[in-house]
Design an enzyme around this catalytic site. Structure first.
Site, short mmCIF file in Angstrom:
data_model
loop_
_atom_site.label_atom_id
_atom_site.label_comp_id
_atom_site.label_asym_id
_atom_site.label_seq_id
_atom_site.Cartn_x
_atom_site.Cartn_y
_atom_site.Cartn_z
N THR A 21 58.10 37.46 9.61
CA THR A 21 59.62 37.32 10.07
C THR A 21 60.63 36.95 9.43
O THR A 21 62.02 37.09 9.67
CB THR A 21 59.11 36.86 11.81
OG1 THR A 21 58.91 34.94 11.19
CG2 THR A 21 58.20 37.08 12.22
N ALA A 60 56.86 26.59 9.23
CA ALA A 60 55.64 28.11 9.31
C ALA A 60 55.73 27.85 11.05
O ALA A 60 54.58 26.87 11.19
CB ALA A 60 55.11 28.48 8.33
N TYR A 128 53.24 27.09 23.11
CA TYR A 128 54.08 26.77 22.54
C TYR A 128 54.54 25.32 22.59
O TYR A 128 54.07 24.35 21.82
CB TYR A 128 55.29 27.42 22.39
CG TYR A 128 56.43 26.90 21.41
CD1 TYR A 128 56.39 27.25 20.16
CD2 TYR A 128 57.13 25.89 21.81
CE1 TYR A 128 56.83 26.92 19.02
CE2 TYR A 128 58.05 25.39 20.46
CZ TYR A 128 58.15 25.43 19.25
OH TYR A 128 58.78 25.51 18.46
N ASN A 157 66.92 23.37 20.61
CA ASN A 157 67.96 25.06 20.51
C ASN A 157 68.22 24.92 19.84
O ASN A 157 69.68 24.51 19.40
CB ASN A 157 68.27 25.46 21.77
CG ASN A 157 66.97 26.41 22.47
OD1 ASN A 157 66.47 25.08 23.23
ND2 ASN A 157 66.25 27.01 22.76
N PHE A 188 67.02 36.18 31.72
CA PHE A 188 66.03 35.73 32.53
C PHE A 188 66.20 34.95 33.27
O PHE A 188 66.22 33.85 32.76
CB PHE A 188 64.57 35.76 31.43
CG PHE A 188 64.24 36.23 30.59
CD1 PHE A 188 62.65 37.62 30.66
CD2 PHE A 188 64.84 36.46 29.21
CE1 PHE A 188 62.74 38.78 29.84
CE2 PHE A 188 65.03 37.41 28.36
CZ PHE A 188 63.95 38.36 28.69
N ARG A 252 61.29 33.52 32.80
CA ARG A 252 60.05 33.98 31.69
C ARG A 252 58.56 32.73 32.56
O ARG A 252 59.69 31.70 32.97
CB ARG A 252 60.00 33.78 30.82
CG ARG A 252 60.92 34.93 30.44
CD ARG A 252 60.86 35.67 28.88
NE ARG A 252 62.30 34.50 28.00
CZ ARG A 252 62.30 34.71 26.67
NH1 ARG A 252 62.41 35.61 25.76
NH2 ARG A 252 62.95 33.84 26.67
N GLY A 254 56.49 29.27 31.79
CA GLY A 254 56.41 28.21 31.14
C GLY A 254 57.92 28.21 30.70
O GLY A 254 58.19 26.93 29.42
N GLU A 255 58.92 28.00 30.55
CA GLU A 255 60.76 28.13 30.65
C GLU A 255 60.29 26.59 30.86
O GLU A 255 60.62 27.08 32.76
CB GLU A 255 61.92 29.23 30.66
CG GLU A 255 60.98 30.41 29.31
CD GLU A 255 62.51 30.91 28.69
OE1 GLU A 255 63.08 30.96 30.00
OE2 GLU A 255 62.52 31.51 27.72
#
Length: 297
Positions: A21, A60, A128, A157, A188, A252, A254-255
């Site tokens: 990415t 990573a 996550y 964030n 979302f 979404r 899991g948020e």
């Protein structure tokens, strides 16, 4: 950004990245570069044996909460097993200290209206967050069993220049990319979910402090304030000169609904405080995205 700061301060730095990415041109030319994936223990071991670092700063990861909910096994392969490959490679070559990019935004669940501190109950709502929590447990075990000291940085964030707008994580980069390309940003849920946004330059300073102080244990990294997605969208529209619509779709899995972090422990031990405000950081991020699109103005 972290590599640039370390190079600027005179450290010899190596970067290990799969470039899945990321982009090779983002790597500081003064850093040694090894193209390897943390899911490949042999390639990772070769890079560690060649460079023999004293400190490892492990960032990573698979970074999408949404993707982790769709495919928990894939997330664990990168974020748990991959991290174990890093720790084993570090142990074998005698690394002194590991810095780990953990999470505060996904670790504490929905702690309520008050900023979460490091004593707040760990209650992840996504694979996550669970994976990051698992790696923190492994770090504590490596410390107790093999004496490997570590810093687990529980980020809120993180946003800023160079963040890719093409993935599923990073609302600031994604929305800036869409707005500057004349595409509609997609929110979302109702957009009132709130996050603690911390600028990447302030995060880089924390990593430098973790190297210099050899901070031991877990530390929150955030500004202690929550901004809604709707507010961030409005600030981005202003910075981008975007006057188009904003689309809303289903929330979404899991948020977290609302999270902000108390970084008082970090401040007390190092003096660190975030410098860049959300409005200033959005401006810097948008300016960087315009440059990359060839639309400087």
């Amino acid at each position: 950004t972290i590599v640039d700061l370390l190079v600027e301060r005179g450290y010899a730095v190596a970067v290990v990245d799969s470039l899945e990415t990321g982009f090779r041109e983002n790597v500081n030319p003064k850093a040694t570069f090894y193209e390897a994936d943390i899911r490949d223990p042999d390639a990772l071991a070769r890079a560690f044996a060649a460079f023999r670092p004293q400190v490892v700063d492990h960032h990573a990861a698979q970074i999408s909460v949404a993707l982790s909910s769709r495919d928990p096994a894939f997330d664990a392969a990168a974020n748990v097993v991959g991290s174990l490959h890093v720790l084993e490679a570090a142990r074998v070559v005698g690394v002194e200290h590991v810095i780990f990019a953990s999470t505060g935004g996904a670790l504490y669940g929905n702690p309520g209206d008050r900023p979460a501190d490091e004593k707040t109950t760990i209650a992840p709502l996504s694979p996550y967050g669970a994976a990051k929590a698992a790696v923190e447990v492994y770090l504590a075990m490596y410390h107790e069993t093999w004496g490997l000291s570590y810093t687990a940085l529980r980020y809120s964030n993180v946003y800023g220049p160079r963040q890719t707008p093409d993935g599923e994580a990073g609302v600031v980069a994604i929305f800036a990319g869409r707005m500057l390309s004349g595409q509609t940003p997609v929110v979302f849920g109702d957009g009132e979910q709130a996050r603690d946004f911390v600028y990447v330059g302030d995060v880089a300073e924390v990593n430098l402090l973790a190297v210099e102080y050899r901070l031991q244990g877990a530390y929150n990294v955030g500004v202690g304030e929550a901004a809604s997605v709707n507010r961030v969208t409005a600030e981005l529209a202003s910075a981008c000169g975007y006057y188009g619509p904003v689309e809303h779709t289903t929330e979404r899995d899991g948020e977290v609904r609302s999270i902000m972090l108390d970084a008082g422990k970090l401040t007390r031990e190092t003096g660190w405080r975030p410098i860049v405000s959300l409005i200033e950081g959005i401006g810097l991020t948008v300016a960087d995205r315009k440059t990359r699109l060839g639309r400087v103005r």
